[in-house]
Scaffold this motif. Structure first.
Motif, PDB file in Angstrom:
ATOM      1  N   LEU A   1       0.827  -1.210   0.000  1.00 15.27           N
ATOM      2  CA  LEU A   1       0.000   0.000   0.000  1.00 15.27           C
ATOM      3  C   LEU A   1       0.856   1.253   0.000  1.00 15.27           C
ATOM      4  O   LEU A   1       1.941   1.278   0.591  1.00 15.27           O
ATOM      5  CB  LEU A   1      -0.936   0.001   1.208  1.00 15.27           C
ATOM      6  N   ALA A   2       0.355   2.279  -0.669  1.00 17.03           N
ATOM      7  CA  ALA A   2       1.094   3.536  -0.812  1.00 17.03           C
ATOM      8  C   ALA A   2       0.202   4.715  -0.439  1.00 17.03           C
ATOM      9  O   ALA A   2      -0.227   5.496  -1.302  1.00 17.03           O
ATOM     10  CB  ALA A   2       1.597   3.691  -2.245  1.00 17.03           C
ATOM     11  N   PRO A   3      -0.095   4.883   0.848  1.00 23.32           N
ATOM     12  CA  PRO A   3      -0.925   6.020   1.247  1.00 23.32           C
ATOM     13  C   PRO A   3      -0.202   7.342   1.024  1.00 23.32           C
ATOM     14  O   PRO A   3       1.019   7.378   0.859  1.00 23.32           O
ATOM     15  CB  PRO A   3      -1.159   5.768   2.741  1.00 23.32           C
ATOM     16  N   LYS A   4      -0.956   8.414   1.026  1.00 23.23           N
ATOM     17  CA  LYS A   4      -0.389   9.743   0.850  1.00 23.23           C
ATOM     18  C   LYS A   4       0.710   9.999   1.878  1.00 23.23           C
ATOM     19  O   LYS A   4       0.584   9.653   3.054  1.00 23.23           O
ATOM     20  CB  LYS A   4      -1.487  10.796   0.996  1.00 23.23           C
ATOM     21  N   ILE A   5       1.818  10.582   1.419  1.00 21.71           N
ATOM     22  CA  ILE A   5       2.926  10.933   2.321  1.00 21.71           C
ATOM     23  C   ILE A   5       2.572  12.227   3.043  1.00 21.71           C
ATOM     24  O   ILE A   5       2.297  13.247   2.410  1.00 21.71           O
ATOM     25  CB  ILE A   5       4.241  11.109   1.537  1.00 21.71           C
ATOM     26  N   THR A   6       2.572  12.193   4.362  1.00 18.68           N
ATOM     27  CA  THR A   6       2.236  13.377   5.150  1.00 18.68           C
ATOM     28  C   THR A   6       3.494  14.182   5.469  1.00 18.68           C
ATOM     29  O   THR A   6       4.630  13.707   5.301  1.00 18.68           O
ATOM     30  CB  THR A   6       1.560  12.984   6.471  1.00 18.68           C
ATOM     31  N   VAL A   7       3.290  15.391   5.945  1.00 17.71           N
ATOM     32  CA  VAL A   7       4.411  16.219   6.379  1.00 17.71           C
ATOM     33  C   VAL A   7       5.175  15.524   7.504  1.00 17.71           C
ATOM     34  O   VAL A   7       6.409  15.575   7.564  1.00 17.71           O
ATOM     35  CB  VAL A   7       3.909  17.611   6.822  1.00 17.71           C
ATOM     36  N   GLU A   8       4.458  14.843   8.374  1.00 13.21           N
ATOM     37  CA  GLU A   8       5.112  14.126   9.476  1.00 13.21           C
ATOM     38  C   GLU A   8       5.983  12.985   8.939  1.00 13.21           C
ATOM     39  O   GLU A   8       7.083  12.741   9.453  1.00 13.21           O
ATOM     40  CB  GLU A   8       4.061  13.577  10.446  1.00 13.21           C
ATOM     41  N   ASP A   9       5.512  12.297   7.916  1.00 11.78           N
ATOM     42  CA  ASP A   9       6.297  11.222   7.303  1.00 11.78           C
ATOM     43  C   ASP A   9       7.608  11.745   6.722  1.00 11.78           C
ATOM     44  O   ASP A   9       8.592  11.006   6.604  1.00 11.78           O
ATOM     45  CB  ASP A   9       5.516  10.559   6.155  1.00 11.78           C
ATOM     46  N   ALA A  10       7.612  13.020   6.307  1.00 12.63           N
ATOM     47  CA  ALA A  10       8.758  13.609   5.615  1.00 12.63           C
ATOM     48  C   ALA A  10       9.826  14.150   6.558  1.00 12.63           C
ATOM     49  O   ALA A  10      10.854  14.646   6.098  1.00 12.63           O
ATOM     50  CB  ALA A  10       8.281  14.721   4.687  1.00 12.63           C
ATOM     51  N   GLN A  11       9.604  14.045   7.879  1.00 12.21           N
ATOM     52  CA  GLN A  11      10.636  14.493   8.821  1.00 12.21           C
ATOM     53  C   GLN A  11      11.755  13.467   8.869  1.00 12.21           C
ATOM     54  O   GLN A  11      11.522  12.275   9.095  1.00 12.21           O
ATOM     55  CB  GLN A  11      10.056  14.698  10.219  1.00 12.21           C
ATOM     56  N   VAL A  12      12.966  13.917   8.644  1.00  8.90           N
ATOM     57  CA  VAL A  12      14.124  13.016   8.617  1.00  8.90           C
ATOM     58  C   VAL A  12      14.482  12.588  10.035  1.00  8.90           C
ATOM     59  O   VAL A  12      14.575  13.421  10.951  1.00  8.90           O
ATOM     60  CB  VAL A  12      15.323  13.711   7.935  1.00  8.90           C
ATOM     61  N   GLN A  13      14.689  11.288  10.201  1.00  8.09           N
ATOM     62  CA  GLN A  13      15.142  10.735  11.481  1.00  8.09           C
ATOM     63  C   GLN A  13      16.631  10.454  11.365  1.00  8.09           C
ATOM     64  O   GLN A  13      17.048   9.542  10.652  1.00  8.09           O
ATOM     65  CB  GLN A  13      14.361   9.456  11.803  1.00  8.09           C
ATOM     66  N   TRP A  14      17.438  11.230  12.045  1.00 11.06           N
ATOM     67  CA  TRP A  14      18.893  11.131  11.888  1.00 11.06           C
ATOM     68  C   TRP A  14      19.472   9.869  12.500  1.00 11.06           C
ATOM     69  O   TRP A  14      20.614   9.495  12.190  1.00 11.06           O
ATOM     70  CB  TRP A  14      19.569  12.374  12.461  1.00 11.06           C
ATOM     71  N   SER A  15      18.691   9.180  13.334  1.00  9.44           N
ATOM     72  CA  SER A  15      19.168   7.899  13.883  1.00  9.44           C
ATOM     73  C   SER A  15      19.073   6.776  12.855  1.00  9.44           C
ATOM     74  O   SER A  15      19.649   5.705  13.049  1.00  9.44           O
ATOM     75  CB  SER A  15      18.354   7.524  15.124  1.00  9.44           C
TER      76      SER A  15
END
Length: 310
Positions: free
Chosen positions: A201-215
């Protein structure tokens, strides 16, 4: 065949152009999303598909909802043989699906049954897929689950953003959709049920999904930045404000930085991740235009040990 084309964004325009250019079919009307506010003035702007249809002198239908009776009545009056669809952006009710004798045929930018949903290209890039493509299928009530008419494949290049890949698929897919219309008309093409295995499944990418996790590992950071470019845009926090990340590349020979730790030299900016570092190439500070990361770093005067993500 008499066609009613449904689509909204720029990525749907090549397919509309291909059908307009066909000498075998007539695009009798276009269905698109209503005009939407855009720009700083937030004035209402027609969709790219609406603009292209108007240029070609084609009737444009902009129902607030595809179940609106006025829209359904006009669709029945036009009596299309088939309704090709590319990124229309609204769910079609049973009443609309029943109008064209040969159904609604969607051009979807994945190799179904992989990446069913609104953002197949973004998910393919973020997942690290090496191969993707496009499929034409008969729309049913399920999510991108209908039988498939045709497919094409496309390599995902190591530096592709979702925008790069989607542009290539839009033009290649336009030919696939036109060929699908030809095959449906002359009876040489028959839809084949999708396999039950391999569904993703490929749901819409949200702004929250786009936050980079540096870990996360550097390769994951790279995929998130590329997958979220141009929209919604990968981002992180710097001194409490959002910093958009437009382009970043892994630096395989540097492992001395902690996750999120910045290291700025005259001509480069490195950031630590859960594995090796990434180099920031282009960024966009909040309220400003995109700029080279090295220029941004000189302007903000990064302190030793300073972190992104805070």
């Amino acid at each position: 065949m008499k066609l009613v084309f449904a689509g909204t964004p720029e990525v749907a325009v090549p397919a509309l152009d291909a059908l307009i250019a066909s000498d075998r079919h007539e695009v009798a009307a276009v269905v698109t999303r209503p005009d939407a506010p855009a720009g700083r003035g937030r004035r209402l702007v027609a969709s790219p598909v609406a603009e292209r249809a108007e240029e070609a002198g084609i009737e444009v239908l902009k129902p607030a909802r595809p179940r609106d009776e006025d829209f359904l009545a006009r669709l029945r009056e036009i009596a299309p043989d088939c309704c090709p669809v590319v990124a229309y952006g609204a769910l079609l009710p049973k009443a609309a699906l029943a109008v064209p004798a040969r159904g609604w045929v969607n051009l979807h930018f994945s190799l179904l049954p992989a990446w069913r949903g609104a953002a197949p290209v973004q998910h393919a890039v973020m997942a690290g897929d090496e191969l993707t493509g496009a499929s034409t299928f008969l729309i049913e009530e399920g999510l991108d689950s209908g039988p498939v008419y045709g497919v094409l494949t496309e390599e995902v290049r190591p530096t592709d953003t979702s925008g790069d890949l989607l542009t290539r698929l839009a033009f290649a897919g336009a030919g696939l959709l036109a060929a699908t219309m030809d095959g449906i008309e002359d009876g040489t093409l028959h839809a084949v049920e999708q396999p039950a295995e391999g569904v993703t499944l490929a749901p819409k990418i949200t702004v929250e999904d786009a936050q980079v996790q540096w870990s996360a590992p550097a390769l994951r950071v790279d995929r998130v930045v590329r997958g979220c470019t141009p929209a919604p845009g990968a981002w992180t926090l710097f001194r409490g404000e959002r910093l958009k990340l437009i382009q970043a590349v892994p630096v395989l020979d540097r492992t001395d930085l902690a996750p999120g730790e910045l290291s700025a030299a005259k001509n480069n900016v490195h950031v630590g991740t859960g594995s090796h570092a990434v180099e920031l190439l282009w960024v966009q500070p909040q309220g400003k235009k995109p700029m080279r990361a090295a220029d941004w770093a000189r302007g903000v005067r990064i302190a030793p040990g300073e972190l992104l993500g805070n």
